[in-house]
Design an enzyme around this catalytic site. Structure first.
Site, PDB file in Angstrom:
ATOM      1  N   ASP A 142       2.229  -3.697  -7.952  1.00 57.89           N
ATOM      2  CA  ASP A 142       2.637  -4.255  -6.654  1.00 57.89           C
ATOM      3  C   ASP A 142       3.639  -5.398  -6.833  1.00 57.89           C
ATOM      4  O   ASP A 142       4.496  -5.610  -5.980  1.00 57.89           O
ATOM      5  CB  ASP A 142       1.420  -4.710  -5.833  1.00 57.89           C
ATOM      6  CG  ASP A 142       1.701  -4.604  -4.332  1.00 57.89           C
ATOM      7  OD1 ASP A 142       2.233  -3.563  -3.906  1.00 57.89           O
ATOM      8  OD2 ASP A 142       1.412  -5.561  -3.595  1.00 57.89           O
ATOM      9  N   GLU A 155       4.950 -15.278  -2.102  1.00 57.21           N
ATOM     10  CA  GLU A 155       4.178 -14.161  -2.630  1.00 57.21           C
ATOM     11  C   GLU A 155       4.522 -13.899  -4.095  1.00 57.21           C
ATOM     12  O   GLU A 155       3.639 -13.619  -4.905  1.00 57.21           O
ATOM     13  CB  GLU A 155       4.503 -12.926  -1.792  1.00 57.21           C
ATOM     14  CG  GLU A 155       3.412 -11.888  -1.803  1.00 57.21           C
ATOM     15  CD  GLU A 155       3.597 -10.934  -0.639  1.00 57.21           C
ATOM     16  OE1 GLU A 155       3.391 -11.382   0.510  1.00 57.21           O
ATOM     17  OE2 GLU A 155       3.971  -9.782  -0.866  1.00 57.21           O
ATOM     18  N   GLU A 189       4.058  -3.254   6.203  1.00 56.57           N
ATOM     19  CA  GLU A 189       3.240  -4.477   6.298  1.00 56.57           C
ATOM     20  C   GLU A 189       1.900  -4.206   6.983  1.00 56.57           C
ATOM     21  O   GLU A 189       0.867  -4.731   6.575  1.00 56.57           O
ATOM     22  CB  GLU A 189       4.000  -5.564   7.072  1.00 56.57           C
ATOM     23  CG  GLU A 189       5.319  -6.015   6.448  1.00 56.57           C
ATOM     24  CD  GLU A 189       5.159  -6.826   5.166  1.00 56.57           C
ATOM     25  OE1 GLU A 189       4.343  -6.443   4.295  1.00 56.57           O
ATOM     26  OE2 GLU A 189       5.862  -7.846   5.033  1.00 56.57           O
ATOM     27  N   GLU A 235       2.060   4.961   0.801  1.00 58.33           N
ATOM     28  CA  GLU A 235       0.985   3.968   0.681  1.00 58.33           C
ATOM     29  C   GLU A 235      -0.272   4.613   0.073  1.00 58.33           C
ATOM     30  O   GLU A 235      -0.914   4.023  -0.789  1.00 58.33           O
ATOM     31  CB  GLU A 235       0.671   3.325   2.038  1.00 58.33           C
ATOM     32  CG  GLU A 235       1.752   2.358   2.529  1.00 58.33           C
ATOM     33  CD  GLU A 235       1.836   1.058   1.722  1.00 58.33           C
ATOM     34  OE1 GLU A 235       0.851   0.661   1.075  1.00 58.33           O
ATOM     35  OE2 GLU A 235       2.910   0.425   1.728  1.00 58.33           O
TER      36      GLU A 235
HETATM   37  C1  LIG Z   1       2.809  -0.918  -1.765  1.00 60.32           C
HETATM   38  C2  LIG Z   1       2.849  -2.092  -0.834  1.00 60.32           C
HETATM   39  N1  LIG Z   1       2.881  -1.870   0.484  1.00 60.32           N
HETATM   40  C3  LIG Z   1       2.929  -2.899   1.353  1.00 60.32           C
HETATM   41  C4  LIG Z   1       2.930  -4.195   0.893  1.00 60.32           C
HETATM   42  C5  LIG Z   1       2.936  -5.332   1.895  1.00 60.32           C
HETATM   43  O1  LIG Z   1       3.903  -6.254   1.669  1.00 60.32           O
HETATM   44  C6  LIG Z   1       2.896  -4.399  -0.500  1.00 60.32           C
HETATM   45  N2  LIG Z   1       2.878  -5.634  -1.034  1.00 60.32           N
HETATM   46  N3  LIG Z   1       2.842  -3.326  -1.327  1.00 60.32           N
END
Ligand SMILES: Cc1ncc(CO)c(N)n1
EC number: 3.5.99.2
Length: 224
Positions: free
Chosen positions: A50, A91, A143, A213
């Site tokens: 991520d 972040e 999001e 996702e």
């Molecule tokens: C895969 C993914 N989807 C959404 C977000 C949300 O910002 C993230 N950090 N990572």
């Protein structure tokens, strides 16, 4: 569909594609965080992947900002997106701290195929040929999946391990929920004015986001 029937296009999509949306926001990976059965090695895999995704998300957000600036008259859209970019700055710093806490070396993470596919999708939306309506609605969906997934892990009856609560709060907190609703309303405004063709394209993108996702959670669990 008549223009007047499209007051809230994203709400229509959420109803129409409910099972797929649930598949992304109630995925076995996040449900395992919620019930405390999550395998920490899966969490670490998610964290590293991520981080790479979020790095690719920065230029995507910048491209949405440029589209908003070009295609809208008031400052509201730019302000919301700029807030998102500011959050992303925090972040990235958070990912670095969290990774060192978990002994994950961010320099040596190799992106997995699913991640590359997702980043390529983001890149396709960065093209100047893609209009703001499409970009902002995809942005909202990306999001919203994280917000819904992680907010669910923080509900009263959840058994989320203490060590993972901070991660869940990052996307599951009320402020992030408010930000997602702001994005949704910007998306609705654009979709309401957009041509049938653009709305149709945006719906395809919405479904693609949900699919990516799910793949991303699967990858984190180690099932792909
Ligand atoms: C895969 C993914 N989807 C959404 C977000 C949300 O910002 C993230 N950090 N990572």
């Amino acid at each position: 569909m008549e223009r007047s029937d499209r007051a809230a296009v994203t709400v229509t999509w959420l109803k129409k594609h409910r099972p797929i949306y649930i598949g992304a926001t109630r995925h076995p990976f996040t449900l395992a965080i919620r019930d405390g059965s999550v395998d920490f090695s899966s969490f670490k895999r998610w964290l590293g992947q991520d981080y790479l995704f979020v790095r690719a998300f920065v230029p995507f957000l910048a491209s949405v900002l440029v589209k908003a600036w070009k295609e809208t008259d008031d400052d509201a859209d730019v302000d919301v997106i700029l807030g998102g970019i500011a959050t992303l700055n925090d972040e990235i710093a958070w990912f670095k701290r969290e990774a060192s806490k978990w002994d994950v070396s961010l320099d040596s993470i190799v992106p997995q195929q699913t991640n590359l596919d997702y980043c390529r999708f983001l890149e396709s939306l960065m093209s100047p040929d893609v209009d703001y309506a499409q970009a902002i609605s995809a942005f909202w969906a990306i999001e919203a999946v994280y917000q819904e997934s992680f907010a669910h892990c923080l509900e009263d009856d959840s058994k989320t391990p203490e060590a993972l609560k901070e991660t869940c709060r990052r996307w599951g907190n009320d402020g992030f929920g408010h930000y997602c609703r702001a994005l949704q309303s910007l998306a609705n405004q654009q979709l309401q004015k957009a041509s049938e063709e653009v709305v149709a394209k945006a719906e395809v993108n919405f479904l693609r986001v949900l699919e990516l996702e799910v793949d991303f959670w699967n990858m984190s669990r180690g099932t792909t």
